[in-house]
Motif scaffolding. Structure first.
Motif, PDB file in Angstrom:
ATOM      1  N   ARG A 135      -8.454  99.966  67.703  1.00  0.00           N
ATOM      2  CA  ARG A 135      -7.770 101.267  67.562  1.00  0.00           C
ATOM      3  C   ARG A 135      -7.288 101.476  66.131  1.00  0.00           C
ATOM      4  O   ARG A 135      -7.366 102.596  65.605  1.00  0.00           O
ATOM      5  N   LYS A 136      -6.825 100.419  65.482  1.00  0.00           N
ATOM      6  CA  LYS A 136      -6.360 100.534  64.101  1.00  0.00           C
ATOM      7  C   LYS A 136      -7.532 100.885  63.183  1.00  0.00           C
ATOM      8  O   LYS A 136      -7.413 101.755  62.310  1.00  0.00           O
ATOM      9  N   LEU A 137      -8.667 100.244  63.377  1.00  0.00           N
ATOM     10  CA  LEU A 137      -9.849 100.569  62.576  1.00  0.00           C
ATOM     11  C   LEU A 137     -10.277 102.026  62.796  1.00  0.00           C
ATOM     12  O   LEU A 137     -10.571 102.750  61.838  1.00  0.00           O
ATOM     13  N   GLU A 138     -10.285 102.459  64.054  1.00  0.00           N
ATOM     14  CA  GLU A 138     -10.651 103.841  64.366  1.00  0.00           C
ATOM     15  C   GLU A 138      -9.657 104.830  63.758  1.00  0.00           C
ATOM     16  O   GLU A 138     -10.051 105.897  63.267  1.00  0.00           O
ATOM     17  N   GLU A 139      -8.393 104.478  63.777  1.00  0.00           N
ATOM     18  CA  GLU A 139      -7.349 105.332  63.192  1.00  0.00           C
ATOM     19  C   GLU A 139      -7.629 105.602  61.716  1.00  0.00           C
ATOM     20  O   GLU A 139      -7.328 106.677  61.203  1.00  0.00           O
ATOM     21  N   PHE A 140      -8.217 104.635  61.030  1.00  0.00           N
ATOM     22  CA  PHE A 140      -8.512 104.780  59.612  1.00  0.00           C
ATOM     23  C   PHE A 140      -9.943 105.257  59.363  1.00  0.00           C
ATOM     24  O   PHE A 140     -10.458 105.171  58.259  1.00  0.00           O
ATOM     25  N   GLY A 141     -10.609 105.764  60.422  1.00  0.00           N
ATOM     26  CA  GLY A 141     -11.904 106.403  60.266  1.00  0.00           C
ATOM     27  C   GLY A 141     -13.106 105.490  60.331  1.00  0.00           C
ATOM     28  O   GLY A 141     -14.213 105.893  59.968  1.00  0.00           O
ATOM     29  N   HIS A 142     -12.922 104.263  60.791  1.00  0.00           N
ATOM     30  CA  HIS A 142     -14.025 103.318  60.857  1.00  0.00           C
ATOM     31  C   HIS A 142     -14.644 103.302  62.260  1.00  0.00           C
ATOM     32  O   HIS A 142     -14.005 103.682  63.234  1.00  0.00           O
ATOM     33  N   THR A 143     -15.881 102.859  62.337  1.00  0.00           N
ATOM     34  CA  THR A 143     -16.619 102.791  63.596  1.00  0.00           C
ATOM     35  C   THR A 143     -16.405 101.422  64.226  1.00  0.00           C
ATOM     36  O   THR A 143     -16.477 100.400  63.544  1.00  0.00           O
TER      37      THR A 143
END
Length: 135
Positions: free
Chosen positions: A22-30
């Motif tokens: 979720r943290k990675l997704e929050e920063f726009g990562h796949t």
């Protein structure tokens, strides 16, 4: 004019908490979650190959993956894991998402550096009180 930040494509190993994804997704990562791609108890070498086949950075936290990483940390040319990029979370699950968030600017810079040369890969270890890059 600011430079566009890279988008990371990551593959989370089975032991990595969802909070990291979720943290990675929050920063726009796949993020590719292990449970959406592989069955439980898939051997680590298959996990590594799956990450590479998906052009993804493997994010790992478990001890078994640390042993695999130790075996393949410095890979000779032609080794089956010589192109594996990895982020090892060498901290407990409670700290993992926060430490990853703190390391993200460095991870993004390292990823840009690793993608400049085709022979390069990214290898980052995130500890409770330190971050180590291996070039």
């Amino acid at each position: 004019m600011s430079k566009k930040k890279p988008t990371l494509r990551t593959f989370l190993d089975a032991g990595v908490p969802d909070s990291v994804g979720r943290k990675l997704e929050e920063f726009g990562h796949t993020v590719i979650y292990h449970r959406n791609a592989l069955p439980e108890r898939t051997p680590d070498d298959v996990v590594c190959i799956t990450a590479m086949e998906n052009d993804a950075i493997l994010v790992a936290i478990d001890g078994d993956m640390k042993q695999l990483a130790k075996r393949y940390g410095v890979t000779p040319k032609g080794d089956k894991f010589d192109k594996l990029s990895i982020i090892r979370l060498c901290c407990n699950e409670v700290l993992a998402a926060k430490r990853l968030e703190q390391a993200l600017p460095l991870i993004e810079v390292e990823w840009e550096y690793a993608t400049v040369k085709t022979a390069r890969r990214m290898w980052i270890d995130i500890f409770p009180h330190a971050i180590q890059t291996n070039r």
